[in-house]
Scaffold this active site. Structure first.
Site, PDB file in Angstrom:
ATOM      1  N   HIS A 288      -6.552  -4.387  -1.581  1.00  0.00           N
ATOM      2  CA  HIS A 288      -5.814  -5.646  -1.552  1.00  0.00           C
ATOM      3  C   HIS A 288      -5.931  -6.401  -2.848  1.00  0.00           C
ATOM      4  O   HIS A 288      -5.728  -7.610  -2.896  1.00  0.00           O
ATOM      5  CB  HIS A 288      -6.281  -6.515  -0.391  1.00  0.00           C
ATOM      6  CG  HIS A 288      -5.969  -5.911   0.931  1.00  0.00           C
ATOM      7  ND1 HIS A 288      -6.857  -5.101   1.587  1.00  0.00           N
ATOM      8  CD2 HIS A 288      -4.855  -5.951   1.691  1.00  0.00           C
ATOM      9  CE1 HIS A 288      -6.314  -4.679   2.719  1.00  0.00           C
ATOM     10  NE2 HIS A 288      -5.105  -5.170   2.813  1.00  0.00           N
TER      11      HIS A 288
ATOM     12  N   HIS B 156       0.817  -1.216   0.000  1.00  0.00           N
ATOM     13  CA  HIS B 156       0.000   0.000   0.000  1.00  0.00           C
ATOM     14  C   HIS B 156       0.847   1.262   0.000  1.00  0.00           C
ATOM     15  O   HIS B 156       0.351   2.343   0.288  1.00  0.00           O
ATOM     16  CB  HIS B 156      -0.899   0.021   1.240  1.00  0.00           C
ATOM     17  CG  HIS B 156      -1.672  -1.227   1.436  1.00  0.00           C
ATOM     18  ND1 HIS B 156      -2.520  -1.706   0.471  1.00  0.00           N
ATOM     19  CD2 HIS B 156      -1.721  -2.107   2.466  1.00  0.00           C
ATOM     20  CE1 HIS B 156      -3.066  -2.834   0.910  1.00  0.00           C
ATOM     21  NE2 HIS B 156      -2.591  -3.104   2.106  1.00  0.00           N
TER      22      HIS B 156
END
Ligand SMILES: Nc1ncnc2c1ncn2[C@@H]1O[C@H](COP(=O)(O)OP(=O)(O)O)[C@@H](O)[C@H]1O
Ligand SMILES: Nc1ncnc2c1ncn2[C@@H]1O[C@H](COP(=O)(O)OP(=O)(O)O)[C@@H](O)[C@H]1O
Ligand SMILES: [Mg+2]
Ligand SMILES: [Mg+2]
Ligand SMILES: [Mg+2]
Ligand SMILES: [Mg+2]
Lengths: 331, 206, 331, 206
Positions: free
Chosen positions: C219, C57
């Site tokens: 994700h 991320h």
């Protein structure tokens, strides 16, 4: 084409509109010339610094207009130098007693547009000079071609020139500083994928799943050669092998090290490259003074990266460390 | 030839650059950056839109207006190159409403000199010059041989096409394509092919 | 797989090594726990703020460790919450008299790891609290699932909590501030491509050339639904249509507007989206107080973007405007 | 059954989680985030590496050591879930070196309760519980019917496999897959399939 876009023809104007809306207090926008400039420019006690170039390299150059960096940018369409008129009108709008400096990445189209604009501006009695940036070591044979091109290393020239002009240096000194930084800056790039210009709608070239392009510029054109996809370690060796001997950078030198993403590569991977390059440089006795990791000069959505070294001395360090406030920020 | 013929030539160039936007862009994508078609189209779009408004007092004035209009909008290398070419050609026929075969040759030569001055390219550097110059030579030869304007237009097109195809064997030393070094050998130069396409279309409707 | 990587298993450690080498004066690195923390932490006059989460991320969360933001981050592998032990050891190392705050994006794995670590740290007599972030409006039916997940809006919670703790607020007040910001923050995301985890080596799902995924998280999993690729205007309508009525944000409100890139989308396109969203909000009478355009919380190399709104008042404005210095910088 | 059998079961789980890293990951990529195989493999890798060092004074101690070792390294949802499961199972046989059929059922029940306490999932939420619980039921029934351990192992495997396949029809309410809502229907749950694979391999080598 996997892009957020309405009409590809309005790609650049819509991007510029977004930048202007995001920075209402600090930036002004003149749609006729794709022009973004500082709300507080021009000032007669400061050299005006202008960068043109094509679009598709964001944040370069429209997003680095601000205090301590550029006073204005007037980009052309994607990968196309701006029409001469844009440059001329921008120079006229940014006219300052202390002079106007045109920063140009060394490409045929850009050179021609900026040189023509300079001539015409001078004819109107303005003090205007042009500085060419050419940090790309991938271009050889430069004696009989157009010479080396300006790529991500242009950031350092912009930063140094921006700091000097902000500090009130006169035009000749601003140019001296810019030429000095340019002369100690070298870059080499590598692409893992081709990029897709919005108007074309498909990738500029085909690259196999296990291939990479070595020695690419920032306009999505193929590089010097194609090779089998290699590990991060091997790629850093390739990049350092091209950059380090070119100046050369030698044991005892202090450098700024930039790993620049070309647009489609996430910052996680850039830090992997950074860590490897940092260690390999220290092994050679070259001290990394400061890190620059992220996207500085991109090729739209191309996955890839470039590595830039700048040999620094106290003057350059001071200029690179000087504060700056640009259109894009993390905070 | 009459000034209408000059307008016809300019109009054909305009329409064809719009028609071939994608084709010219794809050619430039092979070893360049793919913007050639787009750049020309954005410039000639405005020429087409303002077509009826250009001052037509003479051929030179007309071409000059066209040149200024397109340069204001075409970016990249092609902006200054094509703008300069048309501007220099315009200079040759300044004040004329009738244009001779010799004028045409002189216009092409002036355009070539202008392009060289602007971009520093020489013959053999794999640019549009490598189609323009042989075409100018052909026209000159045909004129000397007393050919009709019809025959000349056809011969010019044939010559430009052959020259454009021959750029395949050259290595680019100018423009984006030059950065790929030897890899530029094997594909035609987009600028040269554009010249061939335009010459063919001009001959077709002559 | 078009990535700069050596062994996929060392993807995270090599990235962390790069971050540490790039910031020798300000950050420390503990390889055993994937731990990056401020060189000047812990301090007994400041609540320690820790964020865990999986990797992939970036810049969240390891790259936003620094003054005014996080004190530490201990990421797991790509898309995997950190093992409980990492969190526990990090909490222990960052132990402060004023307490430790664990910021957790609301996912099953993260919740479990952080709750277990909190329990064990408390058993050792530490003052530790946990704050869950859940800004994603794409998750409906939250009564019978795990609830809304934390996505890019987590930036605003980190920033506010970082500013409050830097100013010396006590743990309860830091939590109050974090919960307040979380409660007025909403996000919706859209993906144009799937992403490729390094260990998998291929995209997580297939998406047609003319398709997009609406309502994606961070994700790489598919979103709520698949739709035909739409124009930038239509996409902004879709995103605002999900976000605005959710809080709801109403005429007269002032908001921070974030357009967050998911990793593979260049910033040029993000500004196109920003410009459109800014105008559409102003049309609704919602005033954009401040812009956030760039990559804040990504899904590796996924092309896509999310839109976040934060309803701001004077307290939140002050916290968001407070200075911060993080590991990554443009200058 | 002897403590060696317990070790055999744990060893099979370890080896199979390493063997199936890619397969388990691909299953998780369908509506999840693809890390399931990777997470388990990184944990069981360490279990394998440290295999000979675990305290084997009794079955409970042995399993406890394994649980602690793997939890320290497995992240994601699977770390706490699998760690808790093995830890709870270990508690049931604390101090024992001989494990009965009833103990096995009790271990599975304890693991299930632990997983539920940890992750809040119920039966039917499309998790590994939907394979574990039916398998425990089957073992209990077979024991009551007086089956041999061989027969029980086979029946457990058959039951786990059928239950895992049946998760296809469920909508995920836990884990990453739940965010896709109804789109999770139609594909099997990776955790449940992992349970089936492990049960089958355990039966195979029984
Ligand atoms: N220095 C030059 N002089 C003349 N023509 C040139 C030169 N460089 C490039 N060209 C011509 O321009 C064409 C490419 O134009 P364009 O795509 O607009 O330029 P750019 O390289 O800036 O993208 C080439 O095919 C070639 O014919
Ligand atoms: N709350 C829960 N309780 C029990 N098992 C769960 C829960 N959530 C997910 N699982 C199981 O975990 C598996 C996914 O594991 P993993 O990929 O490690 O988790 P993550 O969702 O964090 O990526 C699912 O297939 C499911 O069987
Ligand atoms: Mg170009
Ligand atoms: Mg081009
Ligand atoms: Mg995960
Ligand atoms: Mg998963």
């Amino acid at each position: 084409m996997k892009k957020f876009v309405n009409d590809p023809r309005s790609f650049v104007p819509e991007m510029l509109t977004g930048i202007a809306l995001a920075n209402p207090d600090t930036l002004k926008y003149v749609p006729e010339y794709n022009l973004i400039y500082r709300a507080d420019a021009p000032r007669d006690d400061k050299v005006s610094v202008i960068q043109g170039s094509g679009s598709g390299h964001e944040p370069a150059h429209v997003m680095v207009v601000g205090k301590g960096m550029l006073d204005a940018a007037c980009p052309g369409d994607v990968f196309a130098a701006p029409p001469m008129e844009y440059v001329l009108e921008t120079a006229k709008l940014l006219r300052s007693e202390k002079g106007v400096l045109l920063l140009v990445n060394n490409y045929t189209g850009d050179r021609m547009a900026f040189e023509m604009a300079q001539e015409l501006a001078e004819a109107e009695g303005m003090l205007v000079k042009t500085l060419f940036i050419n940090d790309d070591v991938a271009v050889q044979d430069s004696t009989w071609t157009v010479g080396r091109r300006g790529v991500a290393g242009n950031f350092f020239v912009m930063k140094a020139v921006g700091a000097a002009s902000e500090a009130g240096a006169d035009l000749d000194d601003v140019i001296r500083v810019g030429e000095k930084v340019n002369s100690v800056t070298r870059t080499m790039g590598i692409a893992l994928t081709a990029c897709t210009p919005p108007a074309k709608g498909s990738p500029l070239f085909e690259l196999g799943d296990d291939e990479m392009e070595i020695g690419v510029g920032i306009h999505g054109e193929p590089g010097r050669r194609r090779a089998k996809l290699a590990s991060a370690d091997e790629i850093v060796d390739e990049l350092l092998g091209a950059v380090v001997p070119d100046l050369p950078y030698a044991s005892g030198d202090e450098v700024a090290l930039m790993i620049n993403g070309l647009g489609g590569t996430p910052i996680s991977e850039l830090y992997i490259l950074y860590g490897i390059a940092h260690r390999k440089l220290e092994e050679k006795g070259i001290r990394v003074w400061r890190s620059y990791v992220g996207e500085y000069c991109t090729s739209l959505d191309m996955a890839g990266a470039s590595l830039t070294l700048v040999k620094v001395d106290d003057e350059i360090k001071g200029l690179l460390e000087a504060p700056a406030e640009i259109a894009i920020r993390v905070f | 030839m009459s000034q209408e013929r000059v307008e016809y030539v300019m109009r054909t160039i305009t329409d064809q650059c719009l028609e071939n936007e994608k084709y010219f862009g794809d050619l430039d994508a092979v070893v360049g950056d793919g913007d050639f078609g787009y750049s020309l189209a954005r410039g000639f779009e405005i020429v087409r839109d303002q077509w009826d408004t250009f001052d037509r007092s003479d051929a030179g004035t007309f071409l000059q207006k066209v040149a200024v209009t397109m340069s204001g909008r075409i970016g990249g290398t092609s902006g200054p190159i094509w703008g300069t070419a048309v501007l220099r050609a315009a200079g040759v026929v300044k004040g004329k409403t009738e244009v001779t075969g010799d004028d045409v040759v002189a216009m092409l030569r002036a355009a070539i000199v202008g392009i060289q001055a602007r971009g520093g390219a020489e013959l053999g550097d794999k640019t549009l010059l490598d189609a323009l110059a042989p075409m100018a030579d052909t026209i000159e030869e045909q004129l000397a041989a007393g050919a009709s304007s019809d025959e000349i237009a056809k011969a010019a097109a044939t010559s430009a096409r052959a020259a454009a195809e021959a750029t395949k064997d050259l290595q680019a030393r100018r423009g984006r394509a030059s950065y790929t070094g030897e890899r530029s050998i094997g594909s035609v130069d987009p600028g040269a092919v554009a010249v061939a396409v335009l010459a063919e279309k001009i001959a077709e409707g002559w």
